[in-house]
Design a protein around this motif. Structure first.
Motif, PDB file in Angstrom:
ATOM      1  N   UNK B 322       0.889  -1.243  -0.095  1.00 34.00           N
ATOM      2  CA  UNK B 322       0.314  -0.151  -0.102  1.00 34.00           C
ATOM      3  C   UNK B 322       1.137   1.404  -0.136  1.00 34.00           C
ATOM      4  N   UNK B 323       1.148   2.489  -0.882  1.00 30.66           N
ATOM      5  CA  UNK B 323       0.932   3.343  -0.474  1.00 30.66           C
ATOM      6  C   UNK B 323       0.180   4.463  -0.397  1.00 30.66           C
ATOM      7  N   UNK B 324      -0.053   4.532   1.358  1.00 25.38           N
ATOM      8  CA  UNK B 324      -0.548   5.749   1.370  1.00 25.38           C
ATOM      9  C   UNK B 324      -0.098   6.773   2.450  1.00 25.38           C
TER      10      UNK B 324
ATOM     11  N   UNK C  68      -2.886  -6.397   6.331  1.00 21.55           N
ATOM     12  CA  UNK C  68      -1.475  -6.397   5.785  1.00 21.55           C
ATOM     13  C   UNK C  68      -1.441  -7.558   4.788  1.00 21.55           C
ATOM     14  N   UNK C  69      -2.386  -8.260   4.143  1.00 24.83           N
ATOM     15  CA  UNK C  69      -2.653  -9.320   3.928  1.00 24.83           C
ATOM     16  C   UNK C  69      -3.098  -9.427   2.743  1.00 24.83           C
ATOM     17  N   UNK C  70      -2.512  -8.247   1.848  1.00 28.25           N
ATOM     18  CA  UNK C  70      -4.019  -8.554   0.491  1.00 28.25           C
ATOM     19  C   UNK C  70      -3.166  -8.968  -1.037  1.00 28.25           C
ATOM     20  N   UNK C  71      -3.705  -9.406  -1.792  1.00 30.84           N
ATOM     21  CA  UNK C  71      -3.230  -9.585  -2.954  1.00 30.84           C
ATOM     22  C   UNK C  71      -2.024  -8.563  -3.223  1.00 30.84           C
ATOM     23  N   UNK C  75      -4.674  -2.271  -4.595  1.00 37.48           N
ATOM     24  CA  UNK C  75      -3.539  -0.752  -3.678  1.00 37.48           C
ATOM     25  C   UNK C  75      -5.018  -0.486  -2.891  1.00 37.48           C
ATOM     26  N   UNK C  76      -3.933  -0.893  -2.029  1.00 35.26           N
ATOM     27  CA  UNK C  76      -4.964   0.245  -0.410  1.00 35.26           C
ATOM     28  C   UNK C  76      -4.165   1.461  -0.364  1.00 35.26           C
ATOM     29  N   UNK C  77      -5.700   2.491  -0.422  1.00 40.09           N
ATOM     30  CA  UNK C  77      -5.388   3.830   0.317  1.00 40.09           C
ATOM     31  C   UNK C  77      -5.604   4.533   1.883  1.00 40.09           C
ATOM     32  N   UNK C  78      -5.817   5.547   2.296  1.00 42.78           N
ATOM     33  CA  UNK C  78      -6.601   6.060   3.853  1.00 42.78           C
ATOM     34  C   UNK C  78      -5.712   5.051   4.872  1.00 42.78           C
ATOM     35  N   UNK C  79      -6.029   4.679   6.242  1.00 46.15           N
ATOM     36  CA  UNK C  79      -5.104   4.796   7.294  1.00 46.15           C
ATOM     37  C   UNK C  79      -6.324   3.392   7.441  1.00 46.15           C
ATOM     38  N   UNK C  87      -0.650   0.474   9.587  1.00 44.14           N
ATOM     39  CA  UNK C  87      -0.268  -1.174   8.747  1.00 44.14           C
ATOM     40  C   UNK C  87      -0.093  -1.265   7.612  1.00 44.14           C
ATOM     41  N   UNK C  88      -0.748   0.273   6.439  1.00 41.01           N
ATOM     42  CA  UNK C  88      -0.991   0.288   5.142  1.00 41.01           C
ATOM     43  C   UNK C  88       0.706   0.531   4.532  1.00 41.01           C
ATOM     44  N   UNK C  89       1.770   1.674   5.560  1.00 38.17           N
ATOM     45  CA  UNK C  89       2.356   2.015   5.519  1.00 38.17           C
ATOM     46  C   UNK C  89       4.347   1.201   5.357  1.00 38.17           C
TER      47      UNK C  89
END
Lengths: 364, 324, 560
Positions: B322-324, C68-71, C75-79, C87-89
């Motif tokens: 992820x790119x946040x 944090x177990x995405x394929x 793509x994930x955005x936010x918090x 967990x996204x960063x």
């Protein structure tokens, strides 16, 4: 050479990496016994098949000596060898002989086929073992890397390498190796199992195992040992690369399958490192089908050995087989082919047992 | 093959996009597309070389002299003989081209024959089951586990007793290879048939009361053969390798009747000892590139057919994190 | 609801998870597909937050994002802030440190979430050893300890066992034990009971409740089952097409849903005891009519392989179905309910006793003589995706019975197919479509059309709606009911879901391990079960109402 069992041939196979030999469970002892009994029909079918196919063309004596003898002489020889009797009688007799280890006598040089088998079998075993080691050393680690880095450039390179490995006939690989390392660079010998001196020294030993490296080490002849190793490198590489390509693809496909499993994700959710997920969680369950299919590759390896031995004048069963084929000595050919069938059946049995031992669902 | 038999009725996409290779190309991306295209190019070159050999080859496959007299023996590449000549005075370039023709013929005959027999036996055996199935499975397994080259040798002894002319040799090689490959097709199709037999759509046809033949061909066959293009390409390369192996051991086609790469490599073996590389490298490379091409096509098709192995276009590099 | 907690932590300092403006996008063949669109919620220590939604709502993707177990294609955005970490960063190494230690996951399918070639102890210990230096021995001791906590008997012995030596429910306990090993602040449970039988589900839900109470763990419960939500959740987040529709405390949401979607969703959930088909009935109806199915001491065994013992799937079952009657057959997995249905349709062989279907004896079954009978039997399979030949159009599939039995020409068949599709409320244009172009509910309608093509006297429906979302299920069940009333066919309705069976069938049979333990009028069996198994089965079924469910739960725990 020929890829007999490609995981890709059976699209369903790599997708279900866990195919335990006995799905219903059952005790291990029962599995052992039933699997052992399965050897016999396999051998029986192949012996029968080879016998009748070889006999369709006529009797072996006409094939071997047809042009060189007068019809009368020929008829006499045929009658003496019993080839004028009904085929079924000959077949039953042959079955009985094979059962007691008697494969008949060669026509071209009048040796007992069983003696040919014991004399040259060790050379083939040595070659097969060496190439298996090379194949495993290349196939497994690179297969794991390829699976983990799937669809990135290292994977693409490794896949093309794997395809090249088996797209190259062993005799062409051998020819290239001979050209490069033997003729142009002059690093390694290009034919035979040992130099003349070493070979003399090793064959004059008492009770030789026939496996030159073992014999050399046992007799403490270090010069002979290094000579033997030098001779062994190129044939083992030629045959090993062929098998390595198959193993690499096999490991890759199966590990990709297990990497997508829930238990790998579950391990990841517990904070297990990616390295461990690959080498433990994905690799071990994948190993069960991998080993089973590797067992089937013994056929590929033996077929390849015939060509490798001819290319490198490596005096093993394959080399002799090619010689006897040229001489149209079908008694010898039949003997060697039947022996190889037995080896294949027994190896597959052993491999299946190993695979079952790895799988706790069969063990318990 | 299977995909092309879909009735066009009501399909949204035009038919041509669902043809095997084209649909695969459209699905592919990135490295996978590169591998597919490379494989297609190599395969097309092989087929063209085979088809155009009579036009392209400067000499016949068995020609050792022309108006200027005898060809030189073991001449290095260059001049009139761009890839050199062999110990017998054959032109290496011409023989390599003609060899493609022999290879293609054997592949086509062998693969078609084994597909028909293997598919039919696999379908019937898998669907009907019973003792016939059990016998065929044991038989196929026994043959399958056996070194296919040895079996091909035995078969070619049976068929020709050794060497023969162009068509005799091609047929002999093709039939030997067919016998070796029938168990492979049999196993694949049978496994697929057994799997499909338990699928609800086959059972629902059974509940409806459809006849066995209707179920077998309308429901099972159409679905079981979807993997055939893949098996086809993979076995085509195996057929070629078996042919070369037979030729190398002297069980192929006589050199004066047709050109065959395996035989030429056998002859080249002794040349290599004295450093003459061109007699072996060119036919050898021809085998490698052809098999490489066919296998790349087959592998790509396999990956693309399986959604889990299929690569997707990514929106950005390493998009997973992820790119946040 | 929170009164029972040992230490109630205020929201301000007790928050373990904060999700803000979460957006997840997948790259697919069809381009960029948003899966989660602006989702945000909090989870406090010791709180169970249920995320509910139907398939495609984005609930599972949200759950995976928490760890944090995405394929790779996502793509994930936010918090997603877990105990102060976004967990996204986080990098790979930091993520690994957090997973298992701060947050753990429980998976849907216990049989695939454990590695078959390692002992359960090894797998639990591995997670412990991945976080800090712990000796092999100590890790194993801790594994035994957590196994004991989750109620695995003889944990010292069981720790060395392989997954296949445990039952499904026990496997899920082991997975929960592995999740608890490092005492994480948060557990994400993704459909933890969906793969389990209802009686086992009740036990696992009880275990999760204990985990929350004893360890003050926050739990994110991902589920589609409103009964499970009512049983366990403190707060509910309803998701639809990647967005949050409504978020409220559990008691509030069930009592007074605000949004239309939530209302519709709750209305679609079958509720045991409401909407019974046999409401008001006191005796079995239609017994004077023709007997279509008559099973007498029916026995069906599957032969064992290579000397292993055979398995008895159906054991001494006697039942009868008369014309026009809907017979509901309930049971858990392995009860033999599907086997009976398949035997009636001639898909399974009968091994003993007698089974008469439309006057035809099924013992010693011969396909040839049964073929004529087949036109009077329709069959609807569980999985609508698999029950159509992917190579044929829907029209061809629906027309198959007509072609086989009536040898109609194309035009006549076409006309009948249009009628049938209309009867199941599908547009006639769907005849030209291929199965994969239809949704699950549409496929099941088409399946019903095919089963009814020849106006059968008997319809066998084997779990026809269990692969469907609740709202779709409700519509398909409604359709089934209407068609049955209109056409008057008899039906054998097989399901694991008591509430669904009660909605459709007047006469109900309960199967347990191959035996028919109880039979009776629907409302009587559900309201006043006689056999102890039936009682347990009914008691363990959670109803979509927290207040009623709390009472039922107490009763269930007392009974156990």
């Amino acid at each position: 050479m020929v890829i007999t069992t490609e995981p890709a041939d059976e699209p369903s196979a790599p997708l279900s990496p866990i195919t335990a030999p006995t799905k219903a469970g059952g005790s291990f002892a029962r599995y052992l016994v039933t699997r052992f009994l399965l050897i016999f029909p396999t051998i029986f079918i192949l012996v029968t098949l080879v016998f009748f196919l070889m006999r369709v063309t006529g009797d072996p004596i006409t094939a071997a000596l047809g042009g060189r003898l007068t019809p009368d002489q020929l008829a006499e020889r045929i009658a003496a060898a019993g080839y004028d009797r009904p085929v079924l009688v000959q077949y039953l007799e042959y079955l009985g002989q094979v059962f007691t280890g008697n494969f008949g006598r060669t026509l071209s040089d009048n040796r007992a086929v069983s003696e040919v088998l014991t004399t040259y079998g060790s050379a083939t075993a040595e070659l097969a073992f060496n190439s298996l080691v090379i194949a495993l050393l290349i196939g497994i680690p690179f297969g794991l890397v390829s699976a983990k880095l799937r669809d990135r450039w290292p994977d693409a390179i490794l896949r093309v390498f794997a395809i090249l490995c088996y797209a190259t006939p062993v005799f062409f690989a051998g020819l290239l190796l001979k050209l490069i390392f033997g003729v142009w660079l002059g690093w390694l010998p290009i034919a035979g199992r040992a130099g003349i001196n070493a070979e003399l020294a090793l064959t004059s030993l008492q009770n030789p195992s026939g496996i030159f490296l073992l014999d050399a080490l046992r007799s403490g002849n270090m010069a002979a040992a290094s000579d033997v190793i030098e001779h062994a490198v190129l044939p083992a590489v030629a045959l090993g690369l062929l098998t390595a390509g198959v193993f690499l693809r096999l490991v890759r496909t199966n590990v990709i399958g297990t990497l997508g499993r829930d238990y790998v994700e579950a391990g990841r959710s517990r904070g297990v490192s990616e390295y461990r997920l690959l080498t433990k969680h994905a690799y071990r369950p994948a190993l069960i089908p991998i080993i089973t299919v590797m067992g089937l590759q013994i056929a590929l390896l033996l077929g390849g050995a015939v060509l490798t031995e001819t290319t490198f004048e490596w005096k093993g069963l394959g080399f002799m087989l090619a010689q006897y084929l040229t001489a149209r000595d079908f008694v010898a050919v039949q003997g060697i082919v039947v022996l190889l069938a037995v080896i294949v059946a027994v190896t597959n049995f052993i491999v299946d047992i190993i695979a079952a031992l790895i799988d706790p669902r069969v063990r318990f | 093959m299977g995909a092309t038999t879909v009735t066009a009725l009501g399909a949204k996409k035009p038919l041509w996009t669902r043809l095997p290779i084209i649909s695969h190309y459209r699905m592919s991306a990135g490295l996978q597309r590169g591998m597919l295209v490379a494989g297609l190019v190599l395969s097309v070159v092989f087929v063209l070389a085979a088809a155009l050999a009579p036009v392209l080859a400067p000499f016949g496959f068995a020609q050792i002299s022309d108006a200027d007299g005898q060809f030189p023996t073991q001449a290095a590449p260059g001049g009139k003989f761009i890839w050199g000549t062999t110990v017998g005075g054959f032109d290496v370039f011409s023989r390599t081209l003609w060899g493609a023709q022999t290879a293609l013929l054997v592949i086509i005959i062998a693969v078609i024959a084994s597909i028909f027999l293997g598919v039919f036996l696999g379908l019937v055996s898998g669907y009907l089951g019973g003792w016939l199935d059990r016998i065929l499975v044991v038989l196929a397994d026994a043959i399958y586990a056996f070194p296919s080259l040895l079996l091909a040798i035995v078969m070619s002894i049976v068929i020709t007793g050794g060497q023969s002319d162009l068509w005799g040799g091609i047929l002999a090689a093709a039939i030997s290879i067919t016998v070796v490959f029938i168990p492979q097709y049999f196993r694949v199709i049978r496994a697929e048939t057994v799997r499909l037999k338990a699928e609800p759509f086959v059972e629902s046809a059974k509940v409806v009361g459809a006849s066995t033949w209707r179920i077998m061909f309308k429901h099972v066959f159409r679905n079981a053969t979807r993997t055939l293009p893949l098996i086809f390409t993979l076995n085509a390369s195996e057929a070629l390798l078996t042919l070369a192996g037979l030729g190398f051991l002297g069980f192929g086609i006589e050199p004066t009747k047709a050109a065959e790469w395996g035989y030429d490599l056998n002859r080249a073996l002794s040349d290599a000892t004295s450093g003459i590389w061109w007699t072996g490298v060119f036919p050898g490379a021809a085998i490698v590139l052809t098999v490489l091409g066919l296998t790349l096509v087959g592998e790509s098709m396999n990956d693309l057919a399986d959604p889990r192995l299929r690569m997707r276009r990514k929106s950005r590099r390493r998009g997973g994190k992820a790119t946040a | 609801m929170n009164a029972h907690r040992k230490d109630v932590i205020g929201r301000a300092d007790g928050t373990v998870l904060e999700i803000r403006d979460l957006e997840v996008t997948f790259t697919t063949d069809a381009g960029q597909v948003p899966a989660v669109r602006g989702v945000g919620f909090d989870v406090a220590a010791g709180e169970v937050v249920a995320v509910v939604g139907e398939s495609g709502s984005g609930k599972s993707v949200t759950a995976r994002t928490i760890l944090g177990l995405l394929a790779e294609t996502a793509v994930a955005r936010g918090a997603v802030v877990l105990k102060g970490n976004n967990m996204l960063t986080l990098g790979a190494r930091e993520l690994r440190a957090v997973r298992g230690d701060d947050v753990a996951m429980v998976f849907q399918e216990p049989s695939t979430a454990l590695n078959p070639v390692y002992t359960v102890g090894w797998q639990i210990a591995e997670g412990i050893r991945a976080h800090g230096k712990v000796s092999r021995k100590e890790a194993k001791a801790r594994a035994i300890e957590v196994l004991r906590k989750v109620g695995i008997p003889e944990p010292e012995k069981r720790v060395n066992h392989y997954p296949h030596q445990f039952s499904g429910g026990q496997k899920q306990r082991v997975i929960i034990a592995a999740a608890l090993a490092l005492n994480p602040a948060l557990i994400v449970a993704d459909e933890p009971t969906t793969a389990l039988d209802v009686t086992v589900q009740a036990e696992i839900l009880e275990l999760l409740r204990e985990v929350r109470d004893d360890f003050n763990t926050g739990i994110v419960l991902i589920t589609h089952n409103m009964g499970v939500v009512a049983d366990l959740a403190d707060r509910v987040v309803v998701m639809y097409q990647g967005k949050i529709v409504e978020s409220a405390p559990s008691s509030e949401l069930f009592a007074a849903p605000r949004e239309d979607y939530t209302k519709a969703l709750l209305a679609a959930v079958p509720h045991l005891g409401r909407n019974s088909a046999s409401a008001g009935m006191v005796s079995r109806s239609g017994q004077e009519k023709e007997v279509l199915v008559q099973a007498t001491n029916l026995n069906i065994t599957y032969p064992g392989r290579l000397g292993s013992p055979s398995f008895t799937a159906v054991d001494d079952v006697s039942l009868q179905i008369c014309a026009g009657e809907v017979y509901g057959l309930v049971g858990e997995s392995g009860s033999g309910k599907t086997t009976i249905g398949r035997a009636i349709a001639g898909l399974n062989k009968v091994s003993g006793g007698s089974l008469k279907v439309l006057g035809h004896e099924m013992l010693g079954f011969k396909e040839r003589s049964f073929k004529k009978v087949r036109q009077d039997i329709g069959f609807v399979f569980q999985d609508p995706a698999a029950s159509f030949n992917p190579q044929l159009s829907i029209g061809e599939c629906v027309a198959e019975p007509l072609i086989v039995h009536r040898s109609l020409d194309a035009r006549a068949a076409r006309k009948r197919v249009d009628e049938l599709l209309e009867a199941v409320q599908l547009p006639a244009a769907f005849a030209a479509r291929f199965p994969h172009e239809l949704s699950g509910g549409q496929r099941q309608r088409a399946s019903l059309a095919r089963a009814l093509a020849l106006d059968p006297k008997l319809l066998i429906a084997d779990e026809p709606t269990s692969a469907l979302d609740v709202s779709v299920q409700a519509k398909v069940l409604e359709l089934f009911k209407e068609l049955q009333a209109e056409l008057g066919f008899a039906a054998l309705f097989i399901s694991h879901d008591l509430a669904v069976v009660d909605m459709l069938s007047t006469w109900v049979g309960v199967l347990y391990r191959g035996k028919l333990v109880e039979e009776g009028i629907g409302n009587q069996v559900m309201g006043d079960p006689q056999h102890p198994y039936t009682r347990r089965l009914i008691a363990s079924l959670p109803v979509p109402d927290p207040v009623e469910q709390a009472i039922r739960r107490e009763a269930f725990l007392k009974a156990v």
